[in-house]
Design a protein around this motif. Sequence first.
Motif, PDB file in Angstrom:
ATOM      1  N   HIS A  55      -2.850   9.234  12.182  1.00  0.00           N
ATOM      2  CA  HIS A  55      -1.807   8.677  13.028  1.00  0.00           C
ATOM      3  C   HIS A  55      -0.430   9.107  12.504  1.00  0.00           C
ATOM      4  CE1 HIS A  55      -1.373   4.925  15.787  1.00  0.00           C
ATOM      5  NE2 HIS A  55      -0.541   5.856  16.124  1.00  0.00           N
ATOM      6  N   ILE A  56      -0.269   9.071  11.181  1.00  0.00           N
ATOM      7  CA  ILE A  56       0.995   9.515  10.574  1.00  0.00           C
ATOM      8  C   ILE A  56       1.211  11.005  10.866  1.00  0.00           C
ATOM      9  CG2 ILE A  56       2.187   9.913   8.376  1.00  0.00           C
ATOM     10  CD1 ILE A  56       0.700   7.402   7.330  1.00  0.00           C
ATOM     11  N   LYS A  57       0.132  11.775  10.706  1.00  0.00           N
ATOM     12  CA  LYS A  57       0.231  13.213  10.998  1.00  0.00           C
ATOM     13  C   LYS A  57       0.698  13.420  12.437  1.00  0.00           C
ATOM     14  CE  LYS A  57      -2.870  15.512  12.928  1.00  0.00           C
ATOM     15  NZ  LYS A  57      -4.145  15.995  13.424  1.00  0.00           N
ATOM     16  N   ASP A  58       0.116  12.674  13.381  1.00  0.00           N
ATOM     17  CA  ASP A  58       0.493  12.812  14.796  1.00  0.00           C
ATOM     18  C   ASP A  58       1.960  12.461  15.025  1.00  0.00           C
ATOM     19  OD1 ASP A  58      -1.988  13.650  15.511  1.00  0.00           O
ATOM     20  OD2 ASP A  58      -2.650  11.770  16.397  1.00  0.00           O
TER      21      ASP A  58
ATOM     22  N   ASN B  10       8.651   6.595   5.250  1.00  0.00           N
ATOM     23  CA  ASN B  10       9.764   6.680   4.303  1.00  0.00           C
ATOM     24  C   ASN B  10       9.310   7.233   2.962  1.00  0.00           C
ATOM     25  OD1 ASN B  10      12.430   5.762   5.362  1.00  0.00           O
ATOM     26  ND2 ASN B  10      11.140   4.129   6.132  1.00  0.00           N
ATOM     27  N   GLU B  11       8.108   6.802   2.551  1.00  0.00           N
ATOM     28  CA  GLU B  11       7.592   7.296   1.288  1.00  0.00           C
ATOM     29  C   GLU B  11       7.362   8.806   1.334  1.00  0.00           C
ATOM     30  OE1 GLU B  11       4.108   5.077   0.060  1.00  0.00           O
ATOM     31  OE2 GLU B  11       4.018   6.403  -1.689  1.00  0.00           O
ATOM     32  N   LEU B  12       7.013   9.309   2.508  1.00  0.00           N
ATOM     33  CA  LEU B  12       6.804  10.755   2.669  1.00  0.00           C
ATOM     34  C   LEU B  12       8.133  11.507   2.726  1.00  0.00           C
ATOM     35  CD1 LEU B  12       3.951  10.659   5.330  1.00  0.00           C
ATOM     36  CD2 LEU B  12       3.756  11.688   3.061  1.00  0.00           C
ATOM     37  N   GLY B  13       9.232  10.773   2.762  1.00  0.00           N
ATOM     38  CA  GLY B  13      10.544  11.425   2.769  1.00  0.00           C
ATOM     39  C   GLY B  13      11.190  11.459   4.145  1.00  0.00           C
ATOM     40  N   VAL B  14      10.552  10.831   5.140  1.00  0.00           N
ATOM     41  CA  VAL B  14      11.157  10.785   6.475  1.00  0.00           C
ATOM     42  C   VAL B  14      12.047   9.543   6.545  1.00  0.00           C
ATOM     43  CG1 VAL B  14      10.699  10.602   8.956  1.00  0.00           C
ATOM     44  CG2 VAL B  14       9.124  11.877   7.489  1.00  0.00           C
TER      45      VAL B  14
ATOM     46  N   ILE C  69       0.848  -1.199   0.000  1.00  0.00           N
ATOM     47  CA  ILE C  69       0.000   0.000   0.000  1.00  0.00           C
ATOM     48  C   ILE C  69       0.882   1.247   0.000  1.00  0.00           C
ATOM     49  CG2 ILE C  69      -1.668   1.296   1.375  1.00  0.00           C
ATOM     50  CD1 ILE C  69      -2.765  -1.419   2.338  1.00  0.00           C
ATOM     51  N   ARG C  70       0.523   2.207  -0.845  1.00  0.00           N
ATOM     52  CA  ARG C  70       1.296   3.448  -0.938  1.00  0.00           C
ATOM     53  C   ARG C  70       0.481   4.604  -0.353  1.00  0.00           C
ATOM     54  NH1 ARG C  70       5.705   2.871  -3.870  1.00  0.00           N
ATOM     55  NH2 ARG C  70       5.911   5.095  -4.150  1.00  0.00           N
ATOM     56  N   ILE C  71       1.188   5.662   0.029  1.00  0.00           N
ATOM     57  CA  ILE C  71       0.505   6.779   0.687  1.00  0.00           C
ATOM     58  C   ILE C  71      -0.581   7.386  -0.211  1.00  0.00           C
ATOM     59  CG2 ILE C  71       2.198   8.585   0.024  1.00  0.00           C
ATOM     60  CD1 ILE C  71       0.660   8.360   3.495  1.00  0.00           C
ATOM     61  N   GLU C  72      -0.316   7.418  -1.531  1.00  0.00           N
ATOM     62  CA  GLU C  72      -1.297   7.996  -2.455  1.00  0.00           C
ATOM     63  C   GLU C  72      -2.577   7.148  -2.526  1.00  0.00           C
ATOM     64  OE1 GLU C  72      -1.530  10.827  -3.991  1.00  0.00           O
ATOM     65  OE2 GLU C  72       0.438  11.582  -3.362  1.00  0.00           O
TER      66      GLU C  72
ATOM     67  N   THR D  17      -5.383  16.242   2.341  1.00  0.00           N
ATOM     68  CA  THR D  17      -4.813  15.645   3.556  1.00  0.00           C
ATOM     69  C   THR D  17      -3.446  15.028   3.262  1.00  0.00           C
ATOM     70  OG1 THR D  17      -7.002  15.226   4.425  1.00  0.00           O
ATOM     71  CG2 THR D  17      -5.238  13.864   5.331  1.00  0.00           C
ATOM     72  N   ILE D  18      -3.331  14.348   2.126  1.00  0.00           N
ATOM     73  CA  ILE D  18      -2.043  13.749   1.753  1.00  0.00           C
ATOM     74  C   ILE D  18      -1.005  14.843   1.493  1.00  0.00           C
ATOM     75  CG2 ILE D  18      -0.882  12.217   0.082  1.00  0.00           C
ATOM     76  CD1 ILE D  18      -3.018  10.801   1.834  1.00  0.00           C
ATOM     77  N   ASP D  19      -1.442  15.924   0.815  1.00  0.00           N
ATOM     78  CA  ASP D  19      -0.519  17.040   0.541  1.00  0.00           C
ATOM     79  C   ASP D  19       0.014  17.623   1.850  1.00  0.00           C
ATOM     80  OD1 ASP D  19      -1.017  16.663  -2.114  1.00  0.00           O
ATOM     81  OD2 ASP D  19      -2.395  18.358  -2.333  1.00  0.00           O
ATOM     82  N   GLU D  20      -0.851  17.714   2.857  1.00  0.00           N
ATOM     83  CA  GLU D  20      -0.406  18.269   4.140  1.00  0.00           C
ATOM     84  C   GLU D  20       0.635  17.363   4.812  1.00  0.00           C
ATOM     85  OE1 GLU D  20      -4.199  21.064   5.400  1.00  0.00           O
ATOM     86  OE2 GLU D  20      -4.044  19.070   6.295  1.00  0.00           O
ATOM     87  N   LEU D  21       0.488  16.060   4.635  1.00  0.00           N
ATOM     88  CA  LEU D  21       1.489  15.144   5.203  1.00  0.00           C
ATOM     89  C   LEU D  21       2.854  15.375   4.548  1.00  0.00           C
ATOM     90  CD1 LEU D  21      -0.494  11.770   5.506  1.00  0.00           C
ATOM     91  CD2 LEU D  21       0.010  13.432   7.303  1.00  0.00           C
TER      92      LEU D  21
END
Lengths: 406, 213
Positions: free
Chosen positions: A385-388, A55-59, A2-5, A15-19
């Motif tokens: 949860h990811i946002k938190d 990781n997919e978000l760049g963290v 599963i991917r973030i998109e 919401t995804i853009d904000e992450l």
Amino acid sequence: MIRIEDYAPVVGQATIDELYLLAKSLEGKQVQNINSTAVGGGVAEILTRMIPLLNELGVQARWDVIKGDEKFFGTTKKMHNGLHGVPTEISDDEYEWFLEINRKNAEEMSFADIVYVHDPQPIALIEKRAQLGKNWVWRCHIDFSKPVQSIWKFLAQFIKLYDAAVFSAPAFARKLPIPQVLISPSIDPLADKNKDLPPETINSVFERFGIDRSRPVVTQISRFDYLKDPVGVIKAFKIAKKHVDAQLVLAGGGATDDPEGPIIMQQVKEEADKDRDIFVLFLPPASDVEINALQRGSTVLLQKSLKEGFGLTVSEALWKEKPTIASAVGGIPLQIAHKYSGILTHSIDGTAYWIKQLIHEPEYARKLGINGKQHIKNNFLITRHIKDYLLLFISIFHREDVVYLS
Amino acid sequence: MNEFYFNTKLDQTLLLGTKARSVAELLNGIKSAPESSIYYHTHRYLQQHHFLSPEPPNDFAYWIQEVLNEPRLGELMYSVDVVQFNSLEDLRNKFIEILEQHSTGNGKGQTAPEGQEFHFMASQTFVLRTPYVANDLKQFAEILRKISVNSLYYHIFDAKLRLEKGENDFSRWFRDLGKTALADEVVRLDPYTHTLEGLRARILQLVQQHDKN
């Protein structure tokens, strides 16, 4: 994988853009999660899903597991029980071994910029801070409302050394000299237990169990455990059934290590007696699609627990857009605002009353279901949860009330 | 250049580790809590249930009504009209005034059962700049359609009360553009009585009307 998109159609692209925007603030920082088990249990489940998405978000996120022996895990099991309020004694020798194992792990491990330690097992790794510096956060996934004092005192000396502590419910907060953060658990809308199902799948599951979908179905999904009050559910259903034509489904598994399991099953069978409208389904593990189908095909969902941690089964029920009646215990009131996004009850009679109401008033019940799903969408999905997690990591570097990130 | 930069915000919830079991303890807690706690407890339902109208009340009122079972006091706390306040200190003082008046001559009152205490919490807010910039009302409307509700929330609610700018960000920018009537109309909206999507639709409608004029 599963991917973030993949979550964008569920929660919206904004919401995804904000992450992604948030994750930028962590550029150049490494995050290290540390717990005590790679498989099994809630923490491993969360990290298995979270780490690839971060990781997919760049963290740059990674996950390490501490090693221990039987004596160590015997002690941490005692700690776990003691934090739940079960009278427990831990000897000086056991505490000493606990520290020894933590120190040994600390020597063998390399540490990232942000060290995120989960639960009590690796808590004493923080001793390494004096030598290494770094930023440290401790996350408690356990119900912490009535800990045994001696265990709490032992753990508190380490908790105070962290930059922040994270709890799952307001009642677990303590007087501490460090910031305390609330992070609720979440559900994954794309998991088998929660994903959309075609009508044929739902119908086939109901047919397989011989449940009639042309009549109202009231369902509780939970382990056959005293604290989930399956006997109370049957009693409430029998009261309601005097005035409504309905069927009851009690479905779930049982913990194999629970000595009370067979006793509860026996009580459930006796209470259900020979009522052909009561279906007691003992499901094997890996029945996620069946559980999903039973929830989606039901008229009203129940969670009549006597005690709960957070009660994620309520989030799962609400996510199916179903009117849900649940006890006002543990984290359930965080998920249901009474009469707005579901119904909170305190008794068998109250539960029976609302079963009747919701079956008789389908329009109102429908509205509750719609609101309940919205509430879960906004507050209890994995994207929140990811946002938190991202906010938590960023907040280590900012203590102001309002933080402006460029 | 008169540009409007759209920001968005995300909140972290802090647990303060203090709780109240009675009206008297709630009063003490409200007196000593940070402003970010007053903000959290008066806006939590609005943020978490932004799709509902009418929304459930502020946390103080809800707890007094549902847990302490004091409907009259609960109603007084419920009816505090947040939109009338320009600062969190003023809002805090209003709650204190109601609770102090009630405490005079009302004895000890109810005590919350174990497990249903009021837990004081607070918000830590993180403001982020989005890539969206409007140079005129047309562009503003296009962007307003697609920004997250968090962005809308920031410019309307946070700007006025939390950041104490006196009015919402949109109205300030409309004024700078010389669109005073539009600015006034947006100020007159009571955002606390709309769902956020309803509010978005209403502001869009007003902007489009004034863009034609």
